[in-house]
Design an enzyme around this catalytic site. Structure first.
Site, mmCIF file in Angstrom:
data_model
loop_
_atom_site.group_PDB
_atom_site.id
_atom_site.type_symbol
_atom_site.label_atom_id
_atom_site.label_comp_id
_atom_site.label_asym_id
_atom_site.label_seq_id
_atom_site.Cartn_x
_atom_site.Cartn_y
_atom_site.Cartn_z
ATOM 1 C CE LYS A 158 -3.482 2.061 2.405
ATOM 2 N NZ LYS A 158 -5.122 2.484 3.754
ATOM 3 C CB SER A 188 -8.248 4.101 2.589
ATOM 4 O OG SER A 188 -7.215 3.380 3.995
ATOM 5 C CB SER A 216 -8.616 1.230 5.707
ATOM 6 O OG SER A 216 -9.348 2.384 5.779
#
Lengths: 490, 492, 95
Positions: free
Chosen positions: A78, A158, A182
């Site tokens: 990420k 997210s 998330s």
């Protein structure tokens, strides 16, 4: 034999160990798949050269029988994790071409254990969002589509890039972070497994901060066992993070097949919210049946302050974020937009560099901390947080883990909720409580809804008891027999 | 403890055409903790390095980098608090103070607003001449220093060096208990002596390692408190006193013209001696303090605190009491000796095994007198404490007279050498042999029969004979012996 | 409690965010919507509850006073928009 990128992480480890294929082959298969998946917009950066170099190094280690627990396994990272020498954006324009001269502890742990970096994954800007539509680099598209539909769906957020990449076999696993849901909510939206460990289990060092008291890293993978293997490598005490917990890391994978006989599973009545789709009620009921069949005792419990978790979160997280994001001022790194004077330069740089949702949360955060409102908002939210934590302490005297749905809906269409912040925030209604209380949670795909979209179930455990989460998650996975994959349209 | 009711000594009042005014002063002292590494990072704190070389990625506020607390700094704050006899808080916490400035990379300063590590205390501040005031301590907290903004290297830009950024500071906040520049200076001096005794801060004001923000207001003696102004960053005793005096007169002028004082932050211009509004602080700040979520609370165990307390050195106040009680020194002499850790240590080395009062007189008058005259620091004194100990010992043992002792000290200062050897080699030993002295006296009486005859009528003229004998002995005759023998021969 | 355009301007300035004049009022509406929703917290009985800043209940870990960082000026300055002679260079700031 199916393509190498269709393997599970555990399966790939076996294949590598058996020398069925090399890490280079495995890595190349992923790079090829990534190259063909541009429409998903899951990766912001592909580090092909580095990936192959790391793969070759892994193959060399394997030749010398000096392998680590993740040796040769290609992973996505990420873009919230700082990676040395690789541009890191946090999904924001404000960081410009920021290239960290340091590596986050979590990613460093993965490389230490032999993993291979494929690239950096798209995400909501500064991890703020539940749909990945807040990325400055365009939304990630969910590889799943409703039956017979072509409408683009969100992958959740997210960690939308992480979840989409794992679901579309663009990596064997991905790092993700979870501040209010998330990891778990996008896992639910993409038919993948996502684990948010206990706060402090993974070091936050080198992870771009959103809300420091809530942020926690974890894996998104295709199976519970894969998540367990990956989390073990990611975890561990880090003296560079004052909130890192100094405790041994258990063998999470061993817990995945543990017997559940006699385990007490709490079903919190407050999670049965108004307007919840019947299909979600149904998989929740299925989950209860599966666990009962495994010998669990099902206990009805109450977490009375559940409904206040999201509002409390929307004070605490923005407050911390407004301060954490003050460092993005265009002075030492990132984008600078010149103004007439220093103040104007700050305002222009930050005004232009941050996206709308980030600016909105900075404003809320600055407001709730400002003179005259601190007690009414911030302190009150912290007290409510304490109430929520007390709720969990109380129910954990009656049960060993909780079973809930992960999200109140399946994946929705891009733009469906984009202009209604509160509607968007409600995506995290079932996940945010674990962040406020610092507890571990896992989302496991349980079934497809009537339109063919995945739905997840969540297991919340006691602090430091990820093992029970993995044990219950493993049982749910086996019982659900979930093996659906999105049809490849990209 | 707030002593707003205390009215300044009349001699400290400012008298104008409209009447008398008194100054109310409170200080915030920033004392840099004498640590090797910064408060939350492992970068060095050393002074004067090349720009941005003593900066870690944490100090530069790189994304995702986190603070970890330096325990030594916590210990120094606690020790300083103990030295001020202040409340030590077993639970304290760091808060973020949010504002934007180029030398503040995080966009916030890590400080302690809600739960400082040290709470209330008080300090006895001697003003000299036996006068003393009590200054209340509001709190002491730990915080990060900012970096350095340089505004004069480029007319259109600010250059920033982060070397200082993140260095640990103790902010020591007094109550508004001072009433004159003189009192404020005495307080700073006392506090500086204390941190130097404890070794918690080197007290170097020139380098800015100890600096003061001064809050000044004026009122009619004993009247209602006025609006205060804060003068930032004063790094010398002289500047502190000048700034207070200038600021008090500025405020009085405004009030006498019927104006009002704006509560504001001001800067002192060291060239003109004036204060001016600090422009960047014009818009009222709202610092949005909240607990730093990157750090957990600091919880100090009783055992840890007991260990720190047990290791504290003797502090000036206790030392002074011991000097007065055990050594029989005067209050004033004791105050001067304890005013500085090095001076006190020097004195104690000289006094060791000697008469304490004699040693004190010697050190205060001869040693410190010479140091002052030559403008030499005690640490650079060319005559060691051991040498002075030997000199004082020889005085006590009647080996040399006080006068010869001064001569020996001068020789040690200019030429060096060991006092006993100097006395031996140069034949400076006092003559105490009464036979030898008697012989000298007899010679002098024989040479001056008229003078000798007058002594009985004018006993004061005996002094003349003493002088003659001392001269004949080249100062080495024991003066008491000379006196005694002369009296026997001329008066009895 | 609700915010107006003036408050939005003040908060935006505190947070150093440029907000176009015509965005102030709509932003105030958005923030009021969120704040109104947040204010359901007022229903919670928090009498006697200590505010919870962290889920962890230990003392903050500490470092020893050892210099083991710094001397990495190139890394520190590498991403800066402008540097001169080892300094960060920023628009003129007033004291």
């Amino acid at each position: 034999m199916s393509a190498l990128n269709d393997l599970t992480l555990a399966g790939a480890l076996k294949g590598l160990a058996a020398k069925d294929f090399s890490s280079r082959e495995l890595t190349q298969a992923h790079l090829d798949a990534m190259g063909a998946a541009g429409q998903l917009n899951a990766y912001l950066v592909t580090t092909a050269e580095r990936a192959l170099t790391m793969a070759d190094a892994s193959d060399a280690r394997r030749a010398n029988a000096k392998t680590g627990p993740l040796d040769g396994i290609p992973l996505g990272i990420k873009d919230l994790f700082c990676t040395k020498g690789v541009r890191t954006t946090a999904g924001s324009k404000i960081l410009g071409d920021f290239t960290p001269p340091y590596e986050s502890t979590v990613s460093a742990n993965l490389w230490r254990d032999g993993a291979v970096m494929l690239g950096k994954l798209n995400m909501d800007e500064f991890a703020m969002g539940s749909s990945n539509e807040n990325s400055a680099f365009g939304p990630v598209v969910n590889p799943w589509r409703a039956n017979g539909e072509t409408q683009a769906l969100v992958p959740g957020g997210s960690s939308g890039g992480s979840a989409a990449a794992v679901a579309a076999n663009l990596c064997l696993g991905a790092t993700a972070t979870d501040t209010g849901g998330s990891i778990r909510q996008p896992a639910s939206f993409t038919g993948t497994v996502g684990v948010k460990p206990t706060y402090g289990r993974c070091s936050r060092y080198g992870i771009v901060a959103f809300a420091s008291s809530l942020d926690q890293a974890g894996p998104i993978t295709r199976t519970v066992e894969d998540a367990a293997i990956m989390l073990r490598s990611m975890s561990g005490y880090d003296p560079k993070d004052s909130t890192s917990i100094n405790a041994d890391v258990p063998d999470f994978a061993a817990a995945c097949t543990r017997s559940l006989k006699g385990l007490r599973i709490g079903i919190p009545k407050e999670y049965r919210v108004e307007g919840m789709p019947a299909e979600i009620e149904k998989i929740w009921a299925d989950g209860i049946d599966w666990l009962r069949a495994e010998g669990c005792e099902i206990v009805d419990v109450s977490l009375p302050h559940t409904q206040y978790a999201l509002p409390a979160y929307y004070i605490i997280a923005p407050a911390e974020a407004s301060s954490n994001l003050a460092r993005y001022d265009g002075m030492r790194y990132g984008v600078r937009v010149d103004g007439a004077d220093l103040t104007e330069t700050y305002e222009k740089s930050r005004g232009a560099g941050f996206g709308e949702e980030v600016r909105r949360r900075i404003m809320i955060g600055a407001y709730v901390l400002s003179a005259g409102f601190y007690d009414a908002y911030y302190i009150r939210a912290q007290k409510v947080r304490a109430r929520i934590a007390e709720d969990f302490n109380a129910v954990f005297t009656q049960c060993d883990a909780l079973l809930t749905p992960t999200a109140p809906s399946a994946a929705f269409g891009i733009n469906a909720k984009f202009n209604d912040p509160i509607k968007m925030y409600l995506n995290d209604i079932f996940t945010v409580t674990a962040n406020l209380a610092g507890l571990p949670g896992i989302s496991v795909p349980a079934s497809l809804d009537s339109s063919g979209l995945p739905l997840g179930l969540q297991v919340i455990g006691k602090a430091m008891d990820e093992e029970t989460c993995f044990a219950v998650g493993g049982a749910l996975e086996r019982a659900a027999g979930f093996n659906a994959k999105p049809g490849k349209w990209w | 403890m707030f002593t707003a009711e205390r009215v300044a000594d009349k001699s400290d009042w400012i008298t104008t055409e409209t009447g008398d005014w008194e100054i109310i002063i409170g200080l915030e002292i920033h004392a840099q903790v004498a640590s090797k590494a910064k408060l939350f990072s492992g970068a060095a704190t050393e002074y004067g390095a090349e720009p941005n070389t003593q900066v870690s990625l944490v100090d530069a506020a790189m994304p995702g980098l986190l603070p970890v607390l330096n325990e030594y700094c916590v210990e120094q704050a606690v020790r300083t608090g103990m030295g001020m006899k202040a409340q030590i808080n077993a639970f304290s916490r760091f808060d973020r103070k949010n504002y934007f400035y180029p030398d503040l990379p995080q966009g916030y300063q890590i400080s302690q607003l809600y739960h400082p590590i040290v709470g209330e205390g008080e300090m006895l501040v001697e003003l000299g001449d036996g006068e003393a005031i009590t200054v209340g301590i509001e709190r002491l907290h730990l915080e990060q220093d900012a970096g350095k903004s340089i505004h004069d290297l480029d007319p259109n830009a600010t250059y920033v060096d982060l070397n200082r950024c993140g260095v640990a500071l103790m902010e020591i906040v007094s109550k508004p208990d001072m009433r004159s520049a003189r009192e404020a200076a005495a307080y700073v001096r006392k506090l500086r002596a204390l941190v130097r005794y404890l070794g918690t801060c080197d007290g170097d004001m020139e380098k800015g390692n100890l600096r003061a923000d001064v809050n000044v207001s004026v009122r009619r003696p004993g009247g209602d408190l006025g609006t205060r102004c804060e003068i930032k960053n004063l790094n010398s005793m002289r500047f502190i006193q000048h700034a207070i005096e200038y600021e008090a007169r500025r405020q009085i002028e405004i009030l006498e013209d019927g104006g009002e004082i704006d509560q504001e932050t001001r800067l002192y211009n060291t060239d003109t001696g004036e204060t001016r509004t600090m422009r960047s602080k014009e818009d009222a700040h709202d610092y949005r303090y909240f607990p730093d979520p990157d750090l957990l609370p600091v919880k100090l165990s009783k055992e840890w605190l007991d260990n720190v307390a047990a290791d504290l050195p003797e502090l000036p106040d206790e030392k002074k009491i011991r000097y007065v009680k055990d050594f029989g020194l005067s209050d004033y002499d004791a105050s001067v000796l304890v005013s500085d850790r090095e001076k006190a240590a020097y004195y104690e080395e000289v006094a060791d095994g000697n008469d304490k009062k004699l040693a004190a007189n010697w050190v205060l008058n001869e040693v410190f007198g010479k140091l002052n005259k030559e403008n030499v620091e005690i640490n650079d004194c060319p005559v060691s404490s051991a040498a002075n100990k030997a000199i004082v010992g020889m005085i006590s043992d009647d080996v040399i007279s006080g006068k010869i002792a001064k001569q020996v000290f001068e020789i040690c200062w200019t030429e060096g050498g060991e006092p006993t050897a100097i006395v031996e080699e140069r034949g400076l030993k006092q003559v105490t042999d009464t036979g030898a002295i008697e012989a000298m006296i007899d010679d002098i009486i024989a040479a001056n029969p008229d003078q000798a005859a007058k002594v009985k009528d004018k006993p004061k003229t005996l002094g003349w004979f003493v002088g003659q004998v001392m001269q004949a002995s080249k100062g080495k005759a024991n003066p008491q012996a000379v006196n005694k023998l002369l009296r026997e021969k001329l008066l009895d | 409690m609700s915010v107006d355009a003036k408050t939005v301007r003040k908060i935006a300035h505190l947070a150093r965010l440029e907000v176009a004049e015509e965005r102030l009022a709509p932003l105030a509406d958005e923030l009021n919507g969120i704040l109104h929703w947040i204010e359901q917290l007022n229903e919670v009985d928090v009498e006697g509850v200590a505010p919870m800043a962290s889920v962890e209940d230990v003392s903050t870990p500490v470092r020893q006073d050892i210099v083991n960082d710094g001397n990495i000026r190139d890394d520190v300055l590498a991403n800066a928009p402008r540097t001169e002679e080892g300094f960060f260079v920023m628009p003129k700031a007033v004291e």
